[in-house]
Design a protein around this motif. Structure first.
Motif, mmCIF file in Angstrom:
data_model
loop_
_atom_site.group_PDB
_atom_site.id
_atom_site.type_symbol
_atom_site.label_atom_id
_atom_site.label_comp_id
_atom_site.label_asym_id
_atom_site.label_seq_id
_atom_site.Cartn_x
_atom_site.Cartn_y
_atom_site.Cartn_z
ATOM 1 N N GLN A 130 0.841 -1.205 0.000
ATOM 2 C CA GLN A 130 0.000 0.000 0.000
ATOM 3 C C GLN A 130 0.871 1.248 0.000
ATOM 4 O O GLN A 130 1.837 1.333 0.750
ATOM 5 C CB GLN A 130 -0.896 -0.017 1.248
ATOM 6 C CG GLN A 130 -1.967 1.046 1.247
ATOM 7 C CD GLN A 130 -2.882 0.931 2.445
ATOM 8 O OE1 GLN A 130 -2.435 0.659 3.544
ATOM 9 N NE2 GLN A 130 -4.171 1.128 2.232
ATOM 10 N N ARG A 134 -3.509 3.945 -1.239
ATOM 11 C CA ARG A 134 -3.833 3.222 -2.484
ATOM 12 C C ARG A 134 -3.149 1.862 -2.488
ATOM 13 O O ARG A 134 -1.971 1.743 -2.179
ATOM 14 C CB ARG A 134 -3.357 4.047 -3.685
ATOM 15 C CG ARG A 134 -3.901 3.544 -4.981
ATOM 16 C CD ARG A 134 -3.814 4.602 -6.077
ATOM 17 N NE ARG A 134 -4.070 3.969 -7.357
ATOM 18 C CZ ARG A 134 -5.251 3.648 -7.812
ATOM 19 N NH1 ARG A 134 -6.312 3.891 -7.096
ATOM 20 N NH2 ARG A 134 -5.404 3.063 -8.981
ATOM 21 N N TRP A 135 -3.917 0.851 -2.822
ATOM 22 C CA TRP A 135 -3.371 -0.504 -2.899
ATOM 23 C C TRP A 135 -2.554 -0.688 -4.183
ATOM 24 O O TRP A 135 -2.834 -0.049 -5.191
ATOM 25 C CB TRP A 135 -4.511 -1.540 -2.892
ATOM 26 C CG TRP A 135 -5.336 -1.510 -1.657
ATOM 27 C CD1 TRP A 135 -6.626 -1.049 -1.544
ATOM 28 C CD2 TRP A 135 -4.966 -1.953 -0.344
ATOM 29 N NE1 TRP A 135 -7.069 -1.171 -0.254
ATOM 30 C CE2 TRP A 135 -6.066 -1.719 0.511
ATOM 31 C CE3 TRP A 135 -3.808 -2.510 0.190
ATOM 32 C CZ2 TRP A 135 -6.036 -2.036 1.868
ATOM 33 C CZ3 TRP A 135 -3.778 -2.825 1.545
ATOM 34 C CH2 TRP A 135 -4.883 -2.590 2.360
ATOM 35 N N GLU A 136 -1.590 -1.587 -4.127
ATOM 36 C CA GLU A 136 -0.797 -2.003 -5.297
ATOM 37 C C GLU A 136 -1.161 -3.470 -5.576
ATOM 38 O O GLU A 136 -0.402 -4.385 -5.253
ATOM 39 C CB GLU A 136 0.704 -1.862 -5.017
ATOM 40 C CG GLU A 136 1.160 -0.440 -4.748
ATOM 41 C CD GLU A 136 1.180 0.422 -5.996
ATOM 42 O OE1 GLU A 136 1.117 -0.124 -7.116
ATOM 43 O OE2 GLU A 136 1.259 1.654 -5.859
ATOM 44 N N SER A 160 -13.532 -2.887 -10.243
ATOM 45 C CA SER A 160 -12.477 -2.071 -9.646
ATOM 46 C C SER A 160 -11.735 -2.842 -8.554
ATOM 47 O O SER A 160 -12.337 -3.255 -7.558
ATOM 48 C CB SER A 160 -13.073 -0.802 -9.039
ATOM 49 O OG SER A 160 -12.134 -0.186 -8.170
ATOM 50 N N GLN A 162 -9.471 -1.599 -6.528
ATOM 51 C CA GLN A 162 -9.425 -0.780 -5.313
ATOM 52 C C GLN A 162 -10.722 -0.926 -4.514
ATOM 53 O O GLN A 162 -10.703 -1.051 -3.293
ATOM 54 C CB GLN A 162 -9.175 0.696 -5.671
ATOM 55 C CG GLN A 162 -7.871 0.962 -6.414
ATOM 56 C CD GLN A 162 -6.616 0.685 -5.594
ATOM 57 O OE1 GLN A 162 -6.589 0.882 -4.384
ATOM 58 N NE2 GLN A 162 -5.570 0.206 -6.249
ATOM 59 N N ARG A 163 -11.839 -0.934 -5.221
ATOM 60 C CA ARG A 163 -13.139 -1.061 -4.548
ATOM 61 C C ARG A 163 -13.272 -2.427 -3.880
ATOM 62 O O ARG A 163 -13.691 -2.538 -2.728
ATOM 63 C CB ARG A 163 -14.255 -0.852 -5.583
ATOM 64 C CG ARG A 163 -15.655 -1.048 -5.028
ATOM 65 C CD ARG A 163 -16.224 0.244 -4.447
ATOM 66 N NE ARG A 163 -17.571 0.006 -3.955
ATOM 67 C CZ ARG A 163 -17.867 -0.049 -2.664
ATOM 68 N NH1 ARG A 163 -16.938 0.122 -1.750
ATOM 69 N NH2 ARG A 163 -19.105 -0.256 -2.278
ATOM 70 N N SER A 166 -11.355 -2.749 -0.750
ATOM 71 C CA SER A 166 -11.918 -1.981 0.374
ATOM 72 C C SER A 166 -13.042 -2.749 1.068
ATOM 73 O O SER A 166 -13.474 -2.373 2.158
ATOM 74 C CB SER A 166 -12.434 -0.622 -0.108
ATOM 75 O OG SER A 166 -13.650 -0.776 -0.836
#
Length: 194
Positions: A130, A134-136, A160, A162-163, A166
């Motif tokens: 991270q 933001r995640w990688e 997504s 990222q979504r 989360s």
């Protein structure tokens, strides 16, 4: 790599490479194709290497070593679709998902990250680098049991990364400056400069 760790690498080689202008897998970084560089680290740091691509014949000249293909049934569906196929087909506890455009991967750093996988609680479905919030996700570790959660997210059209991350239990790998540099991906010709 810890010999008791059940981990396979899944390298994604299915994108359009539109910003690069040519197939990134073949682009040279310090004299070696990007896909070969990533494959060599993946082979060092996992029990087995898989390649997710809709075009398996295209990469046979780059990869003469032992690997298996996860055939993407439709191209350009995105990395979540490839991860979903991998989670359903790869019989290892963990999948280390990798973009093919990460030429600076350092085996020692990856192996250090992998030691965490032996101690994360069963409830954690992913261990992901991270940066800032933001995640990688394309250099992250995914538990096989994340498959049902991912299917539930994708069924109504979720795409997504990222979504999705989360919404599930994830353990963050906080990155040092050197680790952030290691995760530089090559999207454009300018990114290839050392």
């Amino acid at each position: 790599m810890d010999k008791d760790l059940s981990i396979a690498a899944l390298i994604l080689v299915g994108g359009q490479s539109s910003r690069m202008g040519e197939d990134k897998a073949f682009v040279l970084y310090q004299g070696k194709p990007l896909l070969q560089r990533v494959y060599e680290v993946a082979a060092l740091c996992s029990r087995k290497v898989y390649i997710a691509t809709p075009w398996p014949k295209r990469y046979e000249t780059l990869l003469t070593e032992d690997y298996e293909v996860i055939l993407e049934t439709e191209s350009n569906q995105g990395p979540l679709t490839a991860l979903s196929q991998g989670l359903s087909q790869i019989p290892f506890d963990w999948i280390w998902l990798l973009a093919c455009d990460l030429p600076r991967l350092e085996p020692a750093i990856i192996q250090h990250w992998q030691t965490r996988l032996t101690v994360v609680p069963d409830s954690i479905l992913a261990v992901i680098p991270q940066t800032q919030s933001r995640w990688e996700p394309l250099c992250g570790f995914y538990r096989r049991s994340a498959y049902d959660h991912l299917q539930g997210f994708m069924a109504p059209g979720g795409r997504s990364f990222q979504r999705w991350l989360s919404l599930i239990p994830v353990e963050a790998i906080e990155l040092s400056a050197a680790e952030s540099q290691m995760l530089l991906n090559c999207n454009r010709p300018d990114d290839l400069k050392p």
